[in-house]
Design a protein around this motif. Structure first.
Motif, PDB file in Angstrom:
ATOM      1  N   SER A 138      20.564  65.503  43.179  1.00  0.00           N
ATOM      2  CA  SER A 138      20.322  65.341  44.609  1.00  0.00           C
ATOM      3  C   SER A 138      19.007  64.582  44.735  1.00  0.00           C
ATOM      4  N   VAL A 139      19.102  63.285  44.486  1.00  0.00           N
ATOM      5  CA  VAL A 139      17.910  62.443  44.420  1.00  0.00           C
ATOM      6  C   VAL A 139      18.040  61.197  45.284  1.00  0.00           C
ATOM      7  N   GLY A 140      18.907  61.288  46.285  1.00  0.00           N
ATOM      8  CA  GLY A 140      18.908  60.255  47.311  1.00  0.00           C
ATOM      9  C   GLY A 140      19.686  58.998  46.994  1.00  0.00           C
ATOM     10  N   GLU A 141      19.290  57.945  47.712  1.00  0.00           N
ATOM     11  CA  GLU A 141      20.016  56.683  47.633  1.00  0.00           C
ATOM     12  C   GLU A 141      19.570  55.900  46.409  1.00  0.00           C
ATOM     13  N   ARG A 142      20.526  55.454  45.600  1.00  0.00           N
ATOM     14  CA  ARG A 142      20.241  54.635  44.431  1.00  0.00           C
ATOM     15  C   ARG A 142      21.296  53.550  44.356  1.00  0.00           C
ATOM     16  N   LEU A 153      24.060  57.473  35.540  1.00  0.00           N
ATOM     17  CA  LEU A 153      23.796  58.926  35.581  1.00  0.00           C
ATOM     18  C   LEU A 153      25.083  59.717  35.364  1.00  0.00           C
ATOM     19  N   ARG A 154      26.152  59.203  35.899  1.00  0.00           N
ATOM     20  CA  ARG A 154      27.452  59.861  35.715  1.00  0.00           C
ATOM     21  C   ARG A 154      27.834  59.842  34.236  1.00  0.00           C
ATOM     22  N   LYS A 155      27.634  58.649  33.642  1.00  0.00           N
ATOM     23  CA  LYS A 155      27.968  58.485  32.235  1.00  0.00           C
ATOM     24  C   LYS A 155      27.095  59.383  31.350  1.00  0.00           C
ATOM     25  N   ALA A 156      25.857  59.585  31.783  1.00  0.00           N
ATOM     26  CA  ALA A 156      24.934  60.439  31.018  1.00  0.00           C
ATOM     27  C   ALA A 156      25.321  61.914  31.089  1.00  0.00           C
ATOM     28  N   GLY A 157      26.197  62.253  32.035  1.00  0.00           N
ATOM     29  CA  GLY A 157      26.657  63.643  32.068  1.00  0.00           C
ATOM     30  C   GLY A 157      26.538  64.359  33.399  1.00  0.00           C
ATOM     31  N   ALA A 158      26.082  63.661  34.443  1.00  0.00           N
ATOM     32  CA  ALA A 158      26.017  64.322  35.761  1.00  0.00           C
ATOM     33  C   ALA A 158      27.430  64.473  36.318  1.00  0.00           C
ATOM     34  N   ASP A 159      27.703  65.649  36.889  1.00  0.00           N
ATOM     35  CA  ASP A 159      29.049  65.948  37.379  1.00  0.00           C
ATOM     36  C   ASP A 159      29.177  65.829  38.895  1.00  0.00           C
ATOM     37  N   ARG A 160      28.083  66.161  39.574  1.00  0.00           N
ATOM     38  CA  ARG A 160      28.139  66.279  41.031  1.00  0.00           C
ATOM     39  C   ARG A 160      26.908  65.600  41.632  1.00  0.00           C
ATOM     40  N   TYR A 161      27.043  65.199  42.903  1.00  0.00           N
ATOM     41  CA  TYR A 161      25.911  64.550  43.564  1.00  0.00           C
ATOM     42  C   TYR A 161      25.873  64.963  45.024  1.00  0.00           C
ATOM     43  N   LEU A 162      24.718  65.440  45.455  1.00  0.00           N
ATOM     44  CA  LEU A 162      24.540  65.818  46.860  1.00  0.00           C
ATOM     45  C   LEU A 162      23.739  64.751  47.581  1.00  0.00           C
ATOM     46  N   LEU A 163      24.314  64.221  48.638  1.00  0.00           N
ATOM     47  CA  LEU A 163      23.600  63.258  49.476  1.00  0.00           C
ATOM     48  C   LEU A 163      24.082  63.469  50.905  1.00  0.00           C
ATOM     49  N   ARG A 164      23.329  64.273  51.653  1.00  0.00           N
ATOM     50  CA  ARG A 164      23.775  64.515  53.024  1.00  0.00           C
ATOM     51  C   ARG A 164      23.786  63.207  53.810  1.00  0.00           C
ATOM     52  N   THR A 223      30.466  55.125  47.127  1.00  0.00           N
ATOM     53  CA  THR A 223      30.323  54.826  45.699  1.00  0.00           C
ATOM     54  C   THR A 223      30.402  56.092  44.860  1.00  0.00           C
ATOM     55  N   LEU A 224      29.675  57.110  45.292  1.00  0.00           N
ATOM     56  CA  LEU A 224      29.652  58.359  44.522  1.00  0.00           C
ATOM     57  C   LEU A 224      31.066  58.922  44.358  1.00  0.00           C
ATOM     58  N   LYS A 225      31.835  58.889  45.446  1.00  0.00           N
ATOM     59  CA  LYS A 225      33.221  59.365  45.378  1.00  0.00           C
ATOM     60  C   LYS A 225      34.032  58.520  44.397  1.00  0.00           C
ATOM     61  N   ARG A 226      33.886  57.205  44.532  1.00  0.00           N
ATOM     62  CA  ARG A 226      34.689  56.285  43.725  1.00  0.00           C
ATOM     63  C   ARG A 226      34.392  56.447  42.240  1.00  0.00           C
ATOM     64  N   ILE A 227      33.123  56.655  41.901  1.00  0.00           N
ATOM     65  CA  ILE A 227      32.735  56.802  40.497  1.00  0.00           C
ATOM     66  C   ILE A 227      33.242  58.116  39.905  1.00  0.00           C
ATOM     67  N   GLY A 228      33.584  59.071  40.782  1.00  0.00           N
ATOM     68  CA  GLY A 228      34.159  60.305  40.253  1.00  0.00           C
ATOM     69  C   GLY A 228      33.226  61.497  40.255  1.00  0.00           C
ATOM     70  N   TYR A 229      32.136  61.413  40.992  1.00  0.00           N
ATOM     71  CA  TYR A 229      31.313  62.602  41.200  1.00  0.00           C
ATOM     72  C   TYR A 229      32.041  63.549  42.154  1.00  0.00           C
ATOM     73  N   GLN A 230      31.892  64.857  41.966  1.00  0.00           N
ATOM     74  CA  GLN A 230      32.141  65.779  43.057  1.00  0.00           C
ATOM     75  C   GLN A 230      30.981  65.525  44.017  1.00  0.00           C
ATOM     76  N   THR A 231      31.326  65.047  45.187  1.00  0.00           N
ATOM     77  CA  THR A 231      30.327  64.486  46.092  1.00  0.00           C
ATOM     78  C   THR A 231      30.068  65.406  47.274  1.00  0.00           C
ATOM     79  N   GLY A 232      28.794  65.579  47.589  1.00  0.00           N
ATOM     80  CA  GLY A 232      28.415  66.410  48.727  1.00  0.00           C
ATOM     81  C   GLY A 232      27.815  65.586  49.847  1.00  0.00           C
ATOM     82  N   ALA A 233      28.380  65.711  51.039  1.00  0.00           N
ATOM     83  CA  ALA A 233      27.768  65.126  52.233  1.00  0.00           C
ATOM     84  C   ALA A 233      27.202  66.295  53.051  1.00  0.00           C
TER      85      ALA A 233
END
Ligand code: 5AD
Length: 344
Positions: free
Chosen positions: A136-140, A148-159, A187-197
């Motif tokens: 949960s580190v904002g816009e990138r 980051l996804r490839k490195a092993g992150a599974d989920r991303y929170l970006l309200r 983008t986060l959705k497309r890359i395959g993160y479980q995405t939080g808005a």
């Protein structure tokens, strides 16, 4: 069948329809929405409440959001940045407590460019192989999200904060863009993160209309997670003397989101617990199924102040899991340390 029954069956409602669900308390009383949401949550996830270990790892931020105590213009905010080693040890400690999800949350801190964040994610992935990593580190950039996804992150929170463009521009400085926030989420959705808005409730300029836009947006994006909490003013921001958001409306929106997105992972947030002494349990009663206890090292925890009087002890304390579990049990819920991934 009325509108909320249609929504519960998966129908997409128009903005006008959401407006009537949100605003018509006679037709859609809080209690009805709460009962529907709670039974939907029970049938999808049972009475389990997933616990996430929250690590607030940097309070530096390059953004100047008008509502946030960590905004760059707030010269009085105490800034800190955990080192990569401290973050890894915090995860290892959290792992030993039983946590199997770590949420790395921070301001948009330029020090944490990919060259630093990617190896950190890899390291956590290797020392806690069966834990979920949520960022949960904002816009990138898209490239950064991919790395980051490839490195092993599974989920991303970006309200998204608000799905109404005009309202967004009232909450943010002109160098932040609504379109970029939307791009990031897609983008986060497309890359395959479980995405939080998600959105704050009751920010200046918000209305039932802006909340109706939030609902059409959420129905369209179909995020796996939605973070919702009341706006709470911070004394060193331009919104210092604005009213705080309503707890009752926050609970109502939690229920509406649960009904519209039955499988969503929905936290009962710290802001809700801060705004009301029984807010955390009330959030669960409204349909939430996630709580994020804080495992940030003590010393730093009180410096991560997005808003005034942020709750830092008791029900937010990851080192006090047994009392968290006990409070859930008394309310008829069961705290769970499983990874608790989104289930379609
Ligand atoms: N009140 C409530 N929530 C806030 N956030 C930031 N500032 C405040 C505030 N004053 C929320 C934003 C952000 C999340 C990390 O915290 O929604 O996305």
């Amino acid at each position: 069948m009325d509108l909320i029954d249609k929504a519960a069956e998966g129908a997409a409602l128009s903005k006008e329809e959401w407006l009537s669900v949100i605003s018509d308390k006679e037709k859609y009383p809080d209690e009805r929405l709460r009962n529907m949401a709670s039974s939907i949550r029970d049938s999808v996830y049972g009475r389990k409440v997933y616990l996430r270990g929250l690590i607030e790892f940097t309070s530096y931020c390059k953004n100047d959001c008008l509502y946030c105590g960590l905004r760059r213009s707030n010269a009085r905010a105490e800034r800190y940045r955990l080192s990569p080693d401290e973050i890894v040890s915090t995860c290892v400690h959290g792992y030993s407590l039983g946590f199997r999800t770590f949420v790395l949350q921070g301001g948009e801190d330029p020090w944490w460019r990919d060259e630093r964040l990617v190896p950190l994610v890899k390291k956590i992935r290797s020392v806690c192989p069966d834990a979920a990593i949520t960022l949960s580190v904002g816009e990138r950039s898209d490239e950064s999200y991919k790395a980051l996804r490839k490195a092993g992150a599974d989920r991303y929170l970006l309200r998204h904060e608000t799905a109404d463009r005009e309202h967004y521009s009232r909450l943010h400085p002109s160098d932040m863009s609504f379109d970029n926030r939307m791009r990031c989420l897609r983008t986060l959705k497309r890359i395959g993160y479980q995405t939080g808005a998600g959105m704050m409730i009751g920010t200046p300029g918000s209305s039932f209309e802006t909340l109706a836009s939030d609902m059409t947006f959420l129905q369209d994006l179909r995020p796996e997670m939605v973070g919702i909490g009341p706006f709470i003013p911070h004394h060193d921001t331009p919104f210092a003397s604005e009213d705080r958001g309503s707890v009752a409306l926050t609970l109502r929106m939690l229920s509406i989101v649960r009904i519209a997105l039955p499988h969503v992972l929905l936290p009962s947030t710290t802001a809700l617990a801060t705004a009301s002494s029984d807010g955390q349990i009330a959030g669960l009663e409204a349909g939430a199924n996630v709580v994020m206890p804080n495992i940030t090292p003590m010393g730093e925890r009180e410096k991560y102040l997005l808003y005034d009087n942020k709750k830092i002890s008791d029900e937010e304390d990851g080192d006090n899991l047994s009392s968290i579990m006990e409070r859930f049990r008394r309310a008829g819920y069961k705290g769970s340390l499983e990874r608790g991934d989104f289930r379609a």
